[in-house]
Design an enzyme around this catalytic site. Structure first.
Site, PDB file in Angstrom:
ATOM      1  N   GLY A  46       0.841  -1.185   0.000  1.00 25.98           N
ATOM      2  CA  GLY A  46       0.000   0.000   0.000  1.00 25.98           C
ATOM      3  C   GLY A  46       0.876   1.235   0.000  1.00 25.98           C
ATOM      4  O   GLY A  46       1.937   1.255  -0.638  1.00 25.98           O
ATOM      5  N   GLU A  47       0.472   2.248   0.724  1.00 22.04           N
ATOM      6  CA  GLU A  47       1.237   3.490   0.812  1.00 22.04           C
ATOM      7  C   GLU A  47       1.783   3.594   2.233  1.00 22.04           C
ATOM      8  O   GLU A  47       1.038   3.774   3.184  1.00 22.04           O
ATOM      9  CB  GLU A  47       0.331   4.676   0.471  1.00 22.04           C
ATOM     10  CG  GLU A  47       1.069   5.851  -0.147  1.00 22.04           C
ATOM     11  CD  GLU A  47       2.082   6.468   0.812  1.00 22.04           C
ATOM     12  OE1 GLU A  47       3.282   6.556   0.441  1.00 22.04           O
ATOM     13  OE2 GLU A  47       1.687   6.846   1.917  1.00 22.04           O
ATOM     14  N   SER A  48       3.089   3.471   2.369  1.00 18.91           N
ATOM     15  CA  SER A  48       3.690   3.339   3.699  1.00 18.91           C
ATOM     16  C   SER A  48       3.510   4.589   4.554  1.00 18.91           C
ATOM     17  O   SER A  48       3.356   4.485   5.772  1.00 18.91           O
ATOM     18  CB  SER A  48       5.182   3.003   3.572  1.00 18.91           C
ATOM     19  OG  SER A  48       5.891   4.024   2.894  1.00 18.91           O
ATOM     20  N   CYS A  78       6.164  -5.343   0.601  1.00 21.02           N
ATOM     21  CA  CYS A  78       6.271  -4.055  -0.079  1.00 21.02           C
ATOM     22  C   CYS A  78       6.242  -2.902   0.931  1.00 21.02           C
ATOM     23  O   CYS A  78       7.223  -2.655   1.610  1.00 21.02           O
ATOM     24  CB  CYS A  78       5.185  -3.923  -1.143  1.00 21.02           C
ATOM     25  SG  CYS A  78       5.550  -2.651  -2.374  1.00 21.02           S
ATOM     26  N   ARG A 105      12.808   3.687  -0.735  1.00 27.55           N
ATOM     27  CA  ARG A 105      11.412   3.679  -1.178  1.00 27.55           C
ATOM     28  C   ARG A 105      11.314   3.835  -2.692  1.00 27.55           C
ATOM     29  O   ARG A 105      12.100   4.528  -3.321  1.00 27.55           O
ATOM     30  CB  ARG A 105      10.633   4.809  -0.505  1.00 27.55           C
ATOM     31  CG  ARG A 105      10.530   4.677   1.000  1.00 27.55           C
ATOM     32  CD  ARG A 105       9.865   5.880   1.618  1.00 27.55           C
ATOM     33  NE  ARG A 105       8.487   6.040   1.173  1.00 27.55           N
ATOM     34  CZ  ARG A 105       7.758   7.128   1.393  1.00 27.55           C
ATOM     35  NH1 ARG A 105       8.263   8.155   2.062  1.00 27.55           N
ATOM     36  NH2 ARG A 105       6.521   7.197   0.974  1.00 27.55           N
ATOM     37  N   ILE A 133       5.484  -4.003  -7.451  1.00 25.32           N
ATOM     38  CA  ILE A 133       4.685  -2.805  -7.734  1.00 25.32           C
ATOM     39  C   ILE A 133       5.233  -1.662  -6.898  1.00 25.32           C
ATOM     40  O   ILE A 133       5.051  -1.634  -5.681  1.00 25.32           O
ATOM     41  CB  ILE A 133       3.191  -3.026  -7.419  1.00 25.32           C
ATOM     42  CG1 ILE A 133       2.643  -4.226  -8.187  1.00 25.32           C
ATOM     43  CG2 ILE A 133       2.387  -1.762  -7.741  1.00 25.32           C
ATOM     44  CD1 ILE A 133       1.213  -4.586  -7.834  1.00 25.32           C
ATOM     45  N   ARG A 134       5.900  -0.735  -7.532  1.00 24.76           N
ATOM     46  CA  ARG A 134       6.537   0.387  -6.831  1.00 24.76           C
ATOM     47  C   ARG A 134       7.318  -0.138  -5.622  1.00 24.76           C
ATOM     48  O   ARG A 134       7.231   0.397  -4.519  1.00 24.76           O
ATOM     49  CB  ARG A 134       5.489   1.407  -6.393  1.00 24.76           C
ATOM     50  CG  ARG A 134       4.768   2.090  -7.534  1.00 24.76           C
ATOM     51  CD  ARG A 134       3.792   3.129  -7.015  1.00 24.76           C
ATOM     52  NE  ARG A 134       4.477   4.190  -6.282  1.00 24.76           N
ATOM     53  CZ  ARG A 134       3.862   5.097  -5.532  1.00 24.76           C
ATOM     54  NH1 ARG A 134       2.552   5.049  -5.398  1.00 24.76           N
ATOM     55  NH2 ARG A 134       4.540   6.033  -4.908  1.00 24.76           N
ATOM     56  N   HIS A 169       4.952  -8.909  -3.931  1.00 25.64           N
ATOM     57  CA  HIS A 169       3.584  -9.187  -3.471  1.00 25.64           C
ATOM     58  C   HIS A 169       3.231 -10.660  -3.687  1.00 25.64           C
ATOM     59  O   HIS A 169       2.589 -11.012  -4.691  1.00 25.64           O
ATOM     60  CB  HIS A 169       2.577  -8.318  -4.227  1.00 25.64           C
ATOM     61  CG  HIS A 169       2.646  -6.865  -3.922  1.00 25.64           C
ATOM     62  ND1 HIS A 169       1.860  -6.269  -2.961  1.00 25.64           N
ATOM     63  CD2 HIS A 169       3.419  -5.890  -4.445  1.00 25.64           C
ATOM     64  CE1 HIS A 169       2.144  -4.963  -2.908  1.00 25.64           C
ATOM     65  NE2 HIS A 169       3.086  -4.718  -3.797  1.00 25.64           N
ATOM     66  N   GLU A 171       0.976 -12.283  -2.293  1.00 24.82           N
ATOM     67  CA  GLU A 171      -0.474 -12.438  -2.171  1.00 24.82           C
ATOM     68  C   GLU A 171      -1.204 -12.220  -3.491  1.00 24.82           C
ATOM     69  O   GLU A 171      -2.395 -12.532  -3.604  1.00 24.82           O
ATOM     70  CB  GLU A 171      -1.012 -11.481  -1.105  1.00 24.82           C
ATOM     71  CG  GLU A 171      -1.085 -10.029  -1.503  1.00 24.82           C
ATOM     72  CD  GLU A 171       0.268  -9.306  -1.470  1.00 24.82           C
ATOM     73  OE1 GLU A 171       0.281  -8.084  -1.755  1.00 24.82           O
ATOM     74  OE2 GLU A 171       1.289  -9.945  -1.164  1.00 24.82           O
TER      75      GLU A 171
END
Length: 225
Positions: A46-48, A78, A105, A133-134, A169, A171
């Site tokens: 997600g967005e840390s 991630c 990051r 992903i990023r 990821h 998952e």
């Protein structure tokens, strides 16, 4: 075993679906009370920055640190890698500091540059699918960190005590090997609890791990960023 999944934002439902496929009980964690009876925790992608802000505001940062101090296992994917790292760069941000790693990051670039790779690991003879992903890049791993897989000469799957870290990821694939490894790790009573300076402060002082002003300062910095 009961697994708590941090459910602030990001792909927490994908982790839940993976656990459901292998028949493991789980609960979504949004408050400290949601951690009651939880044996292991997943910090999803997600967005840390958003996730960290939520942890501090809800007091979950202290709850997670106490969980680790008592021998509870934590798996970060991630953004979860960033939350667990001892040092975060590009830019710097506060973190739980439970894993002796330095993370950059968005190390692989923008989301449009994300990719799927197949790499060997020490978990199974066959390569596993890795969705980036990023993703952050792990720039440094301490001497007590075990590297379980690399990609492009960089560590992407690591373990330190009861902490498991993946910059990808797992998952988002049909392969449950990484989650199954985490569950075995979480249930291994021979593994010592994670230790660092913050956890030592928690267990030896009998006080709250962080003074209130530190948490407030972190929230202030995040709001200004």
């Amino acid at each position: 075993m009961k697994v708590g999944i941090l459910a602030v934002q990001g792909d927490f439902e994908a982790h839940a679906a993976t656990l459901a496929r292998i028949g493991v009980e789980y609960v979504f964690v949004r408050t400290p009370s949601d951690m009651d009876g939880v044996d292991a925790v997943i910090l999803p992608g997600g967005e840390s920055t958003t996730q960290w802000k939520f942890l501090v505001e809800e007091g979950l940062d202290k709850t997670l640190l106490a969980h680790a101090a008592c021998g509870g296992a934590i798996f970060g994917t991630c953004a979860g890698t960033i939350l667990l790292a001892r040092e975060v760069r590009n830019p710097a941000q506060p973190s739980l500091g439970l894993a002796d790693i330095t993370v950059i990051r968005n190390g692989y670039g923008r989301q449009l540059a994300s990719e799927v790779r197949h790499e060997a690991t020490s978990l199974s003879p066959a390569p596993i699918e890795m969705v980036f992903i990023r993703a952050p890049i792990i720039e440094r791993a301490g001497p007590g960190v075990e590297i379980l897989a690399t990609s492009g000469a960089k560590p992407v799957l690591l373990r330190e005590g009861r902490i498991l870290i993946a910059t990808f990821h797992p998952e988002l694939t049909s392969d449950t090997a990484v989650h199954e490894y985490f569950l075995r790790m979480a249930g291994d009573e021979t593994v010592a609890p994670t230790k660092n300076d913050l956890l030592s402060a928690l267990t030896s002082s009998g006080k709250g791990l962080w003074p209130a002003e530190r948490g407030d300062e972190a929230v202030r910095r995040l709001r200004e960023s």
